[in-house]
Write a protein that holds these residues in place. Structure first.
Motif, mmCIF file in Angstrom:
data_model
loop_
_atom_site.group_PDB
_atom_site.id
_atom_site.type_symbol
_atom_site.label_atom_id
_atom_site.label_comp_id
_atom_site.label_asym_id
_atom_site.label_seq_id
_atom_site.Cartn_x
_atom_site.Cartn_y
_atom_site.Cartn_z
ATOM 1 N N ILE A 484 0.723 -1.117 0.260
ATOM 2 C CA ILE A 484 0.250 -0.094 -0.182
ATOM 3 C C ILE A 484 1.344 1.581 -0.380
ATOM 4 O O ILE A 484 0.444 2.053 -0.792
ATOM 5 C CB ILE A 484 -0.613 -0.045 1.467
ATOM 6 C CG1 ILE A 484 -1.815 -1.198 0.701
ATOM 7 C CG2 ILE A 484 -1.535 1.262 1.475
ATOM 8 C CD1 ILE A 484 -2.719 -1.757 2.446
ATOM 9 N N ARG A 487 3.706 3.438 -3.721
ATOM 10 C CA ARG A 487 3.645 3.868 -5.447
ATOM 11 C C ARG A 487 3.644 2.922 -6.359
ATOM 12 O O ARG A 487 2.435 3.086 -7.542
ATOM 13 C CB ARG A 487 3.360 5.369 -5.256
ATOM 14 C CG ARG A 487 3.128 5.533 -4.285
ATOM 15 C CD ARG A 487 2.023 5.686 -3.207
ATOM 16 N NE ARG A 487 0.848 6.160 -4.918
ATOM 17 C CZ ARG A 487 -0.541 5.684 -4.812
ATOM 18 N NH1 ARG A 487 -1.298 5.597 -3.192
ATOM 19 N NH2 ARG A 487 -1.681 6.347 -4.754
ATOM 20 N N TYR A 491 0.283 -4.093 -6.715
ATOM 21 C CA TYR A 491 -0.903 -3.716 -6.067
ATOM 22 C C TYR A 491 -1.587 -2.105 -6.271
ATOM 23 O O TYR A 491 -3.139 -2.306 -6.956
ATOM 24 C CB TYR A 491 -0.282 -3.022 -4.341
ATOM 25 C CG TYR A 491 -1.738 -2.660 -2.988
ATOM 26 C CD1 TYR A 491 -2.283 -3.429 -3.296
ATOM 27 C CD2 TYR A 491 -2.404 -1.689 -3.025
ATOM 28 C CE1 TYR A 491 -4.187 -2.430 -2.541
ATOM 29 C CE2 TYR A 491 -3.181 -0.708 -2.640
ATOM 30 C CZ TYR A 491 -4.293 -2.436 -2.499
ATOM 31 O OH TYR A 491 -5.103 -1.688 -1.424
ATOM 32 N N HIS A 492 -0.779 -1.221 -6.459
ATOM 33 C CA HIS A 492 -1.733 -0.526 -7.249
ATOM 34 C C HIS A 492 -1.808 0.132 -9.190
ATOM 35 O O HIS A 492 -2.777 0.044 -8.797
ATOM 36 C CB HIS A 492 -0.427 1.119 -6.502
ATOM 37 C CG HIS A 492 -0.705 1.658 -5.865
ATOM 38 N ND1 HIS A 492 -1.989 1.818 -4.856
ATOM 39 C CD2 HIS A 492 0.613 1.043 -4.364
ATOM 40 C CE1 HIS A 492 -1.030 2.530 -3.721
ATOM 41 N NE2 HIS A 492 0.275 2.043 -3.563
ATOM 42 N N SER A 493 -1.094 -1.254 -8.872
ATOM 43 C CA SER A 493 -1.407 -1.148 -10.056
ATOM 44 C C SER A 493 -2.587 -2.303 -10.775
ATOM 45 O O SER A 493 -3.658 -1.908 -11.930
ATOM 46 C CB SER A 493 -0.415 -1.727 -12.051
ATOM 47 O OG SER A 493 -0.129 -3.231 -10.494
ATOM 48 N N GLN A 496 -5.764 0.213 -9.978
ATOM 49 C CA GLN A 496 -6.294 1.085 -11.336
ATOM 50 C C GLN A 496 -6.366 0.031 -12.597
ATOM 51 O O GLN A 496 -7.771 0.688 -12.822
ATOM 52 C CB GLN A 496 -4.904 1.621 -11.807
ATOM 53 C CG GLN A 496 -4.173 2.597 -10.768
ATOM 54 C CD GLN A 496 -3.158 3.747 -11.793
ATOM 55 O OE1 GLN A 496 -2.171 3.261 -12.382
ATOM 56 N NE2 GLN A 496 -2.485 4.556 -10.237
#
Length: 988
Positions: A484, A487, A491-493, A496
């Motif tokens: 988390i 960035r 996880y963030h991809s 999105q």
């Protein structure tokens, strides 16, 4: 290849095509035109397009046996070049479809022409443009012929093979218009070599350039009965070529836009080159080379013996063998050769007597399978004719990728399959090997292939993909605790990507199921995101408020699709969370009803605020009142209550003094409740505000009494506001005076004088005697001496003024009496010939009709009359008649009534004179005089000819209503009996 359906078929076109002109030696075709060359020097032209044929003898004038060596026809079938060989050597002729006599090309006499290259892009029916001729001696010539000239325009030498002199067996040419000029592409073959020439300019300049540079060629040694070069033409452009060489069939694609330079400077336009070895054409026996060839889009037609073997150009496999019905007399030589008609898409074979037509029936129908076997999947897909064929191609690709453990690629291919494998089979494949990523990829790709009508399947797959996304996110978090914070992590991809998926599928995802899934996985942010997509703004706003993010909640509320009801619902919580941003958002909204925000504003106002803090509710209420011109009493009352609670009452006083309804016809000047405002101000001890409200409610005594408690000057101003009630104004000033006197009570004499000086401020409304009762009994007279003397002087002036007014009135009365006395002595002189203005009879002549007018008493032998200052005179009865006829109905009735009353009184008076006594003779006379005076005022107040009566007559019609019948008698009527009339003709 589907063996049940033949791609190529053979039909006998013409059994005895030579027409007894010898045996067929050569043949060419173009645009449904076939030209044959015979062993006796004849060329025979068959035009199957129009169904005609004719023959030309090229041996005329030549001795010995003559034979046609080669014949060439352009793609349009109009131009023909033929070479004759015999005892006298070789000779070349040109003929046109419209000519009956050929033209010998003397420049080529003695040269054996083996090949011709036509300029397919430039040639027309009437002109060959530039064409190239190749000879047995390895020379190239350029020629052009115009049909109208009946001869060649020119024949130029272009090129000659010097290194290895061989015969040019075949030629092909393509041209292209480019910005710098015309580019030529020329291919030529000899028995062992394939030459390529290219350049910009003219043919002559292109070939001349090869004197300084090497010629590019491909050498394939080996013996071949007949070296041939063929182009396959598609949409008037060559797309691939084939060379029948001694080693094999050399073939490839043609790209005339390619600019690949070779070290020697030549530009190559050949791509995807390949060589078909002749060993592939035999069944392990002796290799037999083809004697002739034709080229189709996907196949080679190879003449081997008396058969034509059809070889797939891509797979290099023999797919068919074509047999010919040869007559016994032709069996010795068999099939001589093949030729093609690029314009008609047909192929021909010929023996010494007959012509056979080889037709093509959908040769590309199985090419998808050929490419698939070779694993050229893109070409296989391009050649598929139906979805089932495409499915088979995708299935092979998918199975290959799956076998190589490239599961994502396999999933992509599986998703494109609709028929040959079921959806369940594919999903079970990925589930069985525990590949959720590949399964998710398959589901997402499958969504792209489904039509909008498959709503149930789309919703099911979308929901499944949602759960796979959520599972993926949870697995990432379990594997990496720092995902988390980082960035750039996976996880963030994935987040999105998941949000993009929800955005794309928002209309097909079931709202309740999806939200339940998101909630069960604990993905609150994604739940809010999805709720926003589904326009469930209440959930979104509630989440932001719980997080303390008032600004984000307000941004959602400001969307045009959000209902105003949510504004009212969340207003109390938002204003407590961030009053400034909330009020700014309210002020930016155009459709809000401020009344429905009162609850939220009162809740905010009940909370304590810093002394210097801007009161956001007051700011919003001021915006509503001053900018939006809100007239709601609740809004005005709330603003007034907030002003009243402030320490500084200046804002409250300004608010009370504003006239919000100014400019409105019959509208109120304020919209708050004055009684509520008074009660509130009294409670908050806002005395000046109370004074203003009392004054506004016309309670002036209370206003002055309250103002005297804080400021006598304010009380004076309030007392001075009363203008239309003098008694009330005096009473108010007396209240102020009493207060002033009592304030000065017990002080020194100077203070008493100040109190008396107050009288001057009343502008004479109060006198010293009005305020004396307010002073103490022991006050010295000396203290009032000046004021008393001033008052006495004022009274004296008033008395003198009254005396003067009385004297003026007395003089005016005397003047009036004198005028009345003079009126009784006034007279007018009348000429004895003076006429009445109405009847035109003399005024002073007594006649029986006017001797006694009704209502008048005769005072002599003359009838009563009136004389006006302007000089007009009228008999009394004439004047009455004239005035009543011109006056309006009410006035006329009044005049006639007065006349009637006078007449009755006159009759009574005459009876009294004749002996009937009257008890009240004086009273009757007085009554008659009054009536006569009224009558005089009614008819003689002005001259009827000079006054308003005459002006008013302008509006009256010429013909009065009672005269209508009389005027009708003047109308002209048409003659009804014309038959009895006599016609008198007058001489001219």
């Amino acid at each position: 290849m589907d063996q049940g359906r033949q791609v190529f078929s053979v039909d006998l076109l013409e059994r005895y095509a030579a027409k007894n002109r010898g045996m067929i030696t050569c043949m060419a075709a173009g645009n449904d035109v076939i030209v044959l060359g015979t062993s006796k020097g004849w060329i025979i032209r068959h035009d199957f397009g129009v169904g005609s044929s004719y023959d030309i003898d090229l041996s005329v004038g030549r001795t010995g046996e003559q034979s046609i060596h080669k014949v060439f026809v352009d793609p349009g079938g109009s131009h023909c070049v033929a070479t004759v060989t015999g005892v006298g050597g070789a000779e070349t002729f040109y003929t046109h479809a419209k000519w009956l006599k050929p033209r010998v090309l003397s420049r080529l006499k003695g040269l054996l022409v083996n090949s011709v290259a036509w300029n397919r892009q430039q040639i027309t029916e009437v002109s060959t443009k530039e064409i190239i001729l190749g000879t047995q001696d390895g020379q190239l010539f350029e020629m052009a012929v115009d049909e109208k000239d009946k001869r060649e325009k020119y024949i130029k030498f272009l090129f000659e093979l010097e290194e290895l002199p061989e015969a040019f067996m075949a030629l092909q040419m393509e041209t292209a218009n480019i910005s710098s000029g015309m580019r030529y592409y020329v291919m030529a073959v000899t028995p062992t070599r394939l030459y390529s020439f290219t350049g910009i300019g003219t043919l002559e300049s292109v070939f001349a350039s090869y004197k300084e540079r090497a010629v590019h060629f491909m050498e394939l040694p080996g013996e071949i009965p007949n070296s041939e070069l063929h182009f396959f033409i598609k949409q008037r452009r060559a797309v691939h070529f084939a060379w029948l060489s001694g080693t094999g069939i050399y073939h490839g694609g043609l790209n005339f836009g390619a600019q690949h330079s070779y070290p020697n400077g030549d530009e190559n336009f050949v791509e995807s080159k390949a060589l078909l070895d002749y060993s592939k054409l035999s069944d392990g026996t002796e290799i037999v080379k083809p004697s002739s060839m034709a080229l189709s889009e996907y196949h080679f037609l190879l003449l081997i013996g008396n058969k034509v073997k059809v070889v797939n150009r891509i797979s290099e496999q023999i797919i068919e063998e074509l047999q010919f019905d040869i007559t016994a007399d032709s069996a010795s030589r068999g099939i001589i050769g093949l030729c093609s008609d690029a314009s008609a898409g047909l192929f021909y074979a010929y023996d010494q007597n007959s012509i056979f037509q080889v037709s093509v029936i959908d040769e590309g129908r199985d090419m998808w399978k050929v490419y698939l076997d070779l694993k050229v999947f893109a070409a296989a897909l391009a050649n598929c004719r139906d979805p089932l064929q495409r499915d088979q191609v995708y299935l092979v690709q998918a199975e290959a990728a799956f076998a190589d453990k490239e599961y994502l690629r396999a999933a992509s291919f599986y998703s494109k399959i609709n028929y040959v494998i079921s959806f369940e089979e594919v999903t079970l494949k990925f589930i069985s090997i525990n590949e959720p990523e590949a399964l998710r990829t398959f589901l997402l790709r499958k969504l792209d292939t489904l039509s909008k009508d498959d709503k149930c399947q789309i919703t099911m797959i979308s929901t499944w993909a949602t759960e796979l996304y959520l599972d993926k996110i949870n697995r990432i978090l379990l594997e990496d605790d720092t995902a988390i914070e980082n960035r750039n992590s996976e996880y963030h991809s994935v987040i999105q990507e998941f949000r993009a998926f929800m955005s794309d599928c928002k209309d097909v995802l079931d709202e309740a199921t999806t939200m339940k899934l998101l909630e069960s996985y604990g993905r609150v942010e994604e739940l809010v995101y999805f709720a926003n997509l589904k326009e469930q703004y209440e959930i979104v706003i509630h989440h932001y408020i719980q997080q303390g993010e008032a600004k984000k909640a307000l941004e959602v509320l400001q969307k045009s699709s959000v209902s105003d009801e949510l504004q009212y619902k969340f207003a109390p919580e938002l204003i407590m969370l961030d009053a400034y941003e909330t009020v700014e958002a309210w002020m930016a909204s155009k459709n809000l009803n401020p009344r429905r925000l009162i609850t939220a504003m009162m809740r905010y106002s009940s909370e304590p605020h810093a002394k210097n803090e801007t009161h956001e509710v007051i700011k919003y209420l001021e915006f509503c009142v001053h900018s939006l011109h809100n007239e709601d009493p609740g809004i005005h009352n709330l603003l007034l209550s907030l002003y009243a609670k402030q320490e500084d009452d200046s804002a409250l006083l300004r608010f009370l003094q504003c006239k919000f309804g100014k400019g409105r016809e019959n509208g109120p000047e304020f919209f708050y409740d004055p009684k509520y405002a008074l009660r509130l101000c009294l409670k908050e001890k806002r005395t000046r505000a109370c004074v203003h409200i009392y004054s506004m409610m016309s309670m002036h005594e209370e206003a002055v009494a309250l103002a005297l408690q804080i400021d006598p000057e304010l009380a004076m101003a309030e007392a001075d506001k009363v203008e239309d009630d003098e008694d009330l104004r005096k009473k108010l000033w007396l209240m102020v005076a009493k207060h002033v006197v009592k304030q000065e009570k017990g002080a020194k004499r100077e203070n008493i004088r100040k109190a008396i000086a107050f009288l001057k401020e009343t502008d004479g409304l109060l006198k010293i005697e009005d305020i004396l009762p307010f002073f103490p009994d022991f006050a010295l007279i000396d203290d009032f001496k000046e004021a008393i003397c001033s008052s006495l002087e004022d009274y004296n002036k008033q008395i003198e003024q009254l005396k003067e007014e009385m004297n003026d009135a007395t003089r005016g009365a005397d003047n009036i009496r004198n005028d009345i006395s003079a009126l009784t002595q006034r007279y007018a002189v009348i000429d004895r010939e003076e006429e009445c203005g109405v009847c035109k009879r003399k005024i002073l002549t007594m006649t029986g009709d006017f001797r006694m007018a009704q209502g008048y008493t005769s005072s002599g032998p003359l009838a009563p009359f009136y004389v006006f200052p302007c000089g007009h005179s009228f008999h009394a009865q004439c004047l009455i008649t004239h005035v009543t006829s011109c006056a309006h109905e009410e006035q006329a009735e009044h005049i006639l009534d007065l006349q009637k009353q006078l007449t009755l009184l006159g009759s009574e008076t005459r009876r009294d004179i004749n002996g009937n006594r009257s008890d009240e003779p004086v009273t009757s006379t007085t009554t008659a005089d009054k009536l006569r005076s009224e009558l005089d005022d009614a008819i003689a107040s002005e001259c009827p000819f000079c006054g308003e009566l005459m002006i008013n007559e302008i509006t009256l019609p010429f013909i009065k209503p009672e005269e209508t019948q009389h005027s009708a008698s003047w109308d002209l009527r048409p003659q009804t009996n014309l038959a009895n009339q006599r016609t008198i003709s007058l001489p001219v």
